[in-house]
Design an enzyme around this catalytic site. Structure first.
Site, PDB file in Angstrom:
ATOM      1  N   GLU A  72       0.848  -1.454  -0.163  1.00  0.00           N
ATOM      2  CA  GLU A  72       0.097  -0.047   0.042  1.00  0.00           C
ATOM      3  C   GLU A  72       1.102   1.251  -0.113  1.00  0.00           C
ATOM      4  O   GLU A  72       0.440   2.244  -0.761  1.00  0.00           O
ATOM      5  CB  GLU A  72      -1.058  -0.043   0.980  1.00  0.00           C
ATOM      6  CG  GLU A  72      -2.210  -0.695   0.973  1.00  0.00           C
ATOM      7  CD  GLU A  72      -3.043  -0.051  -0.223  1.00  0.00           C
ATOM      8  OE1 GLU A  72      -3.043   1.020  -0.307  1.00  0.00           O
ATOM      9  OE2 GLU A  72      -4.082  -0.719  -0.406  1.00  0.00           O
ATOM     10  N   GLU A  79       1.441   6.507  -6.955  1.00  0.00           N
ATOM     11  CA  GLU A  79       0.460   7.459  -7.347  1.00  0.00           C
ATOM     12  C   GLU A  79       0.643   8.728  -7.450  1.00  0.00           C
ATOM     13  O   GLU A  79       0.493   9.771  -7.997  1.00  0.00           O
ATOM     14  CB  GLU A  79      -0.814   7.141  -6.360  1.00  0.00           C
ATOM     15  CG  GLU A  79      -1.698   5.846  -6.994  1.00  0.00           C
ATOM     16  CD  GLU A  79      -2.824   5.281  -6.236  1.00  0.00           C
ATOM     17  OE1 GLU A  79      -3.065   6.230  -5.132  1.00  0.00           O
ATOM     18  OE2 GLU A  79      -3.443   4.628  -6.425  1.00  0.00           O
TER      19      GLU A  79
END
Length: 123
Positions: A72, A79
């Site tokens: 994550e 991102e």
């Protein structure tokens, strides 16, 4: 290397942990999926205490939880990096984000399967 250089290197080494902690904290504070995985990890830990996992099972659970958090964090880093590079829609930017999200998804599915293999026989 004199003692000043050694102290400076040691200070930089420990400061890297501060930066890492800040990255974890900011991700935990701002990313919904990380928060979901943190809640799931807490639920798994509570269930592990309830059913009495063996040391090997605990090791597997901690590896899965650590792997999920790590993926994550990497997904978030990818991102943010893509968003920093371009704010326009670009097929390669989308592909990078989708691949990172896919890696998280694959690990989540595998983690669920392993979790079921560990917990179901105990229920």
């Amino acid at each position: 290397m004199d003692s000043r250089d050694h102290r400076n290197e040691l200070r930089r080494f420990f400061k890297s942990f501060v930066h890492a902690g800040r990255g974890i904290w900011e991700t935990a504070r701002s990313e919904r999926n990380f928060q979901f995985h943190a809640a799931a990890a807490c639920a798994v830990l509570v269930c592990g205490f309830i059913v009495g996992l063996s040391p090997i099972e605990w090791a597997i659970i901690f590896l899965l939880i650590g792997g999920m958090f790590s993926l994550e964090l990497l997904n978030t880093a990818i991102e943010h990096t893509v968003d920093l590079i371009t704010d326009k829609h670009h097929p390669l930017a989308k592909a990078a984000k989708d691949a990172a999200a896919g890696a998280v998804c694959v690990f989540a599915v595998i983690s669920c399967i392993i979790g079921l293999l560990i917990f179901l026989p105990k229920l």
